[in-house]
Scaffold this motif. Structure first.
Motif, PDB file in Angstrom:
ATOM      1  N   LEU A 186       0.843  -1.199   0.000  1.00 12.44           N
ATOM      2  CA  LEU A 186       0.000   0.000   0.000  1.00 12.44           C
ATOM      3  C   LEU A 186       0.880   1.252   0.000  1.00 12.44           C
ATOM      4  N   ALA A 187       0.603   2.176  -0.907  1.00 13.52           N
ATOM      5  CA  ALA A 187       1.400   3.403  -1.011  1.00 13.52           C
ATOM      6  C   ALA A 187       1.128   4.307   0.186  1.00 13.52           C
ATOM      7  N   HIS A 188       2.196   4.906   0.713  1.00 13.57           N
ATOM      8  CA  HIS A 188       2.037   5.790   1.866  1.00 13.57           C
ATOM      9  C   HIS A 188       2.739   7.123   1.622  1.00 13.57           C
ATOM     10  N   GLU A 189       2.352   8.106   2.421  1.00  8.61           N
ATOM     11  CA  GLU A 189       2.933   9.448   2.366  1.00  8.61           C
ATOM     12  C   GLU A 189       3.080   9.963   3.782  1.00  8.61           C
ATOM     13  N   VAL A 190       4.308  10.305   4.170  1.00  5.76           N
ATOM     14  CA  VAL A 190       4.550  10.941   5.471  1.00  5.76           C
ATOM     15  C   VAL A 190       4.601  12.443   5.245  1.00  5.76           C
ATOM     16  N   LYS A 191       3.604  13.155   5.739  1.00 13.19           N
ATOM     17  CA  LYS A 191       3.560  14.607   5.576  1.00 13.19           C
ATOM     18  C   LYS A 191       4.134  15.274   6.815  1.00 13.19           C
ATOM     19  N   ARG A 192       4.936  16.300   6.596  1.00 12.80           N
ATOM     20  CA  ARG A 192       5.574  16.993   7.701  1.00 12.80           C
ATOM     21  C   ARG A 192       5.240  18.487   7.664  1.00 12.80           C
ATOM     22  N   HIS A 193       5.298  19.095   8.850  1.00 10.23           N
ATOM     23  CA  HIS A 193       5.172  20.550   8.949  1.00 10.23           C
ATOM     24  C   HIS A 193       6.444  21.212   8.423  1.00 10.23           C
ATOM     25  N   ASP A 194       6.383  22.503   8.255  1.00  9.63           N
ATOM     26  CA  ASP A 194       7.556  23.232   7.783  1.00  9.63           C
ATOM     27  C   ASP A 194       8.744  23.089   8.735  1.00  9.63           C
ATOM     28  N   ASN A 195       8.453  22.876  10.029  1.00  7.87           N
ATOM     29  CA  ASN A 195       9.553  22.721  10.986  1.00  7.87           C
ATOM     30  C   ASN A 195      10.079  21.287  11.060  1.00  7.87           C
ATOM     31  N   GLY A 196       9.545  20.408  10.240  1.00  2.68           N
ATOM     32  CA  GLY A 196      10.050  19.051  10.150  1.00  2.68           C
ATOM     33  C   GLY A 196       9.318  18.019  10.981  1.00  2.68           C
ATOM     34  N   THR A 197       8.445  18.425  11.904  1.00  4.78           N
ATOM     35  CA  THR A 197       7.727  17.458  12.721  1.00  4.78           C
ATOM     36  C   THR A 197       6.642  16.769  11.891  1.00  4.78           C
ATOM     37  N   VAL A 198       6.322  15.533  12.275  1.00  2.86           N
ATOM     38  CA  VAL A 198       5.318  14.765  11.545  1.00  2.86           C
ATOM     39  C   VAL A 198       3.942  15.399  11.720  1.00  2.86           C
TER      40      VAL A 198
ATOM     41  N   ARG B 252       1.077  14.053   9.580  1.00  3.14           N
ATOM     42  CA  ARG B 252       0.184  12.927   9.409  1.00  3.14           C
ATOM     43  C   ARG B 252       0.831  11.933   8.459  1.00  3.14           C
ATOM     44  N   VAL B 253       0.255  10.741   8.415  1.00  2.00           N
ATOM     45  CA  VAL B 253       0.632   9.730   7.435  1.00  2.00           C
ATOM     46  C   VAL B 253      -0.628   9.306   6.698  1.00  2.00           C
ATOM     47  N   ASN B 254      -0.583   9.382   5.377  1.00  2.00           N
ATOM     48  CA  ASN B 254      -1.706   8.959   4.544  1.00  2.00           C
ATOM     49  C   ASN B 254      -1.350   7.649   3.844  1.00  2.00           C
ATOM     50  N   VAL B 255      -2.309   6.736   3.754  1.00  2.00           N
ATOM     51  CA  VAL B 255      -2.113   5.466   3.050  1.00  2.00           C
ATOM     52  C   VAL B 255      -3.293   5.246   2.116  1.00  2.00           C
ATOM     53  N   ALA B 256      -3.008   5.153   0.833  1.00  2.00           N
ATOM     54  CA  ALA B 256      -4.048   4.910  -0.165  1.00  2.00           C
ATOM     55  C   ALA B 256      -4.469   3.450  -0.122  1.00  2.00           C
ATOM     56  N   TRP B 257      -5.771   3.200  -0.338  1.00  2.00           N
ATOM     57  CA  TRP B 257      -6.229   1.811  -0.259  1.00  2.00           C
ATOM     58  C   TRP B 257      -7.267   1.431  -1.312  1.00  2.00           C
ATOM     59  N   ALA B 258      -7.981   2.396  -1.909  1.00  2.00           N
ATOM     60  CA  ALA B 258      -8.990   2.082  -2.928  1.00  2.00           C
ATOM     61  C   ALA B 258      -9.236   3.310  -3.787  1.00  2.00           C
ATOM     62  N   ASP B 259      -9.419   3.083  -5.078  1.00  2.00           N
ATOM     63  CA  ASP B 259      -9.726   4.177  -5.994  1.00  2.00           C
ATOM     64  C   ASP B 259     -11.029   4.848  -5.582  1.00  2.00           C
TER      65      ASP B 259
ATOM     66  N   PRO C 151      -7.725   8.527   1.537  1.00  2.00           N
ATOM     67  CA  PRO C 151      -6.771   7.615   2.176  1.00  2.00           C
ATOM     68  C   PRO C 151      -7.074   7.442   3.653  1.00  2.00           C
ATOM     69  N   ARG C 152      -6.609   6.351   4.214  1.00  2.00           N
ATOM     70  CA  ARG C 152      -6.593   6.231   5.668  1.00  2.00           C
ATOM     71  C   ARG C 152      -5.506   7.175   6.157  1.00  2.00           C
ATOM     72  N   SER C 153      -5.820   7.921   7.191  1.00  2.00           N
ATOM     73  CA  SER C 153      -4.921   8.979   7.647  1.00  2.00           C
ATOM     74  C   SER C 153      -4.757   8.907   9.150  1.00  2.00           C
TER      75      SER C 153
END
Length: 455
Positions: free
Chosen positions: A83-95, A97-104, A108-110
């Motif tokens: 499953l494809a994932h994306e780790v999104k960070r703030h401008d200061n580098g802290t996490v 959220r994480v998004n994971v795609a699962w169905a067209d 995403p699950r977040s």
């Protein structure tokens, strides 16, 4: 002849309808499994990475895949890695959220990183990524210098070696071992890529944390374990007879449609504690039947939730010195303290020491009722089958040969153990990521540690 043909046609139609229904259900089940796998992945990536960085160390997505996302429950294990994932960070580098795609066509699950005190929370299936308002956007205040790793004393070297090389269970994967005696660490070791600041999910060790949080509320005069836990819809509902004590002892008498240790809709589906854990019906009189159940612990915590406004779990952890421990919540803000907490081996050693000291801090402040250690470690309720007993949120080694009968333990999935031996003033912590089908023999390991430390 005509009747025979009609009968054959009817049978064929019935078979076709049944097969169609089964096929449709199978397709729905597969879709739901993908949604659960995506939630599992999003939550573990968010929690493992965000908490490690808050502690001043680091984890990569590759590391989480190698340890937390390998060897997990079927059928999620066959789905989660791809499953494809994306780790999104703030401008200061802290996490953020994480998004994971699962169905067209589906959002995403977040898993959103709320803050250091509440960790990451998972959105409900089909819930928008911004489901929980604004995430944390501040550097952690948790980072602090860590004392050097305390190499095991010579008498513990062989036992420690066995813990890491499979000597206590084929296929078991140990990440950390820590042994503490008389309040001092006499040995600790970590697998490559982990260190004293690396947190892991507690799984059901959180049930013992929950029992401790209940005990603190009792000490403050805000809870009574013998009072009704408030379950059921109204006075007269037979579930009103369920007490907090029943819940801590897995003796509520309630049913659920899966094994008691499986609450996937809450853990990975993003369902709320209140909608899934509280309304199950009775199948036996409270206090008469043992049934290990996540829902019982969740209900016990719900019973004392009003106390969290003034005394949240983070405050208690801070008092104990468990400054790298986080109890996480569902998307509606309710604690999932049957499993979803993150902590380090050193924090768990402090947790065990609290019980050796009968709930009294080094400062002399009592934060658990006098005798609470005896309460949680007493088998005053229906007992499980097998070699271990059960107290109130803790497992008991009262039937284990070669181990003092006062030994009790917090235990969790994938090999999380905190063994407390009051008569020897010893705490043993083992962390792992054991795959499904493998088990670390904590009884044998405890016996060998105690033998190695014999005076």
């Amino acid at each position: 002849m005509q009747k025979t043909l009609l009968a054959i046609a009817a049978a064929t139609l019935a078979f076709s309808s049944t097969a169609s229904a089964q096929s449709q259900q199978e397709a729905l089940d597969k879709r739901y499994d993908r949604a659960l796998a995506a939630g599992y992945k999003a939550l573990f990536l968010c929690s493992a990475i965000a908490h490690a960085e808050a502690n001043g160390t680091s984890r990569t997505a590759e590391s989480v895949h190698e340890w937390e996302l390998t060897g997990i429950q079927a059928p999620l294990d066959e789905i989660v890695r791809d499953l494809a994932h994306e780790v999104k960070r703030h401008d200061n580098g802290t996490v953020e959220r994480v998004n994971v795609a699962w169905a067209d066509g589906m959002v995403p699950r977040s898993a959103i990183h709320l803050d250091d005190d509440r960790g990451c929370a998972l959105n409900p299936i089909a819930g928008p990524p911004e489901f929980y308002g604004n995430p944390a956007n501040a550097p952690s205040s948790r980072k602090r210098a860590m004392a050097p790793v305390a190499d095991p004393t010579p008498d513990l070297l062989e036992t420690f070696g066995g813990a890491f090389d499979g000597g206590y269970g084929e296929g078991a994967r140990t990440t950390a071992i820590l042994v503490q005696r008389d309040g001092e660490i006499v040995g600790e070791r970590y697998v490559a890529g982990f260190d004293p600041a690396t947190p892991q999910r507690t799984w059901s060790v959180a049930k013992s944390l929950a029992a401790t949080i209940v005990g603190a509320a009792v000490q403050r005069g805000e809870a009574d374990v013998n009072a009704s836990a408030g379950l059921g819809y109204a006075q007269g509902d037979p579930r009103r007879a369920i007490t907090i004590d029943h819940l801590l002892r897995m003796a509520s008498g309630r049913y659920s449609d899966t094994a008691g240790n499986r609450t996937d809709p809450v853990y990975w589906g993003g369902a709320g504690v209140r909608e899934r854990a509280l309304q199950w019906p009775l199948i036996d009189e409270p206090g008469r039947t043992y049934r290990y159940a996540n829902n019982d612990t969740l209900a016990a915590i719900q019973a004392i939730t009003p106390s969290f406004q003034a005394s949240p779990p983070a405050d208690l952890f801070g008092k104990i010195g468990m400054t790298h421990t986080v109890a996480e919540i569902d998307w509606r803000g309710q604690y999932i303290l049957s499993s979803q907490a993150w902590t380090t081996a050193r924090d768990l050693a402090k947790f065990g020491q609290l019980y050796l000291d009968d709930g009294v801090l080094p400062s002399g402040e009592r934060i658990l009722p006098e005798g609470w250690a005896d309460y949680v470690s007493s088998p005053n309720g229906p007992q499980p089958d097998g070699p271990l007993g059960y107290g109130a949120g803790f497992w008991l080694f009262n039937k284990s040969e070669g181990i003092p009968p006062d030994t009790f333990a917090a235990m969790g999935n994938r090999g999380q153990y905190v063994v407390i031996v009051p008569s020897r003033d010893i705490v043993i912590v083992r962390r792992g990521e054991d795959p499904v089908g493998s088990r670390f023999d904590i009884v044998a390991f405890t016996r060998d540690v105690l033998a190695a430390l014999a005076d």
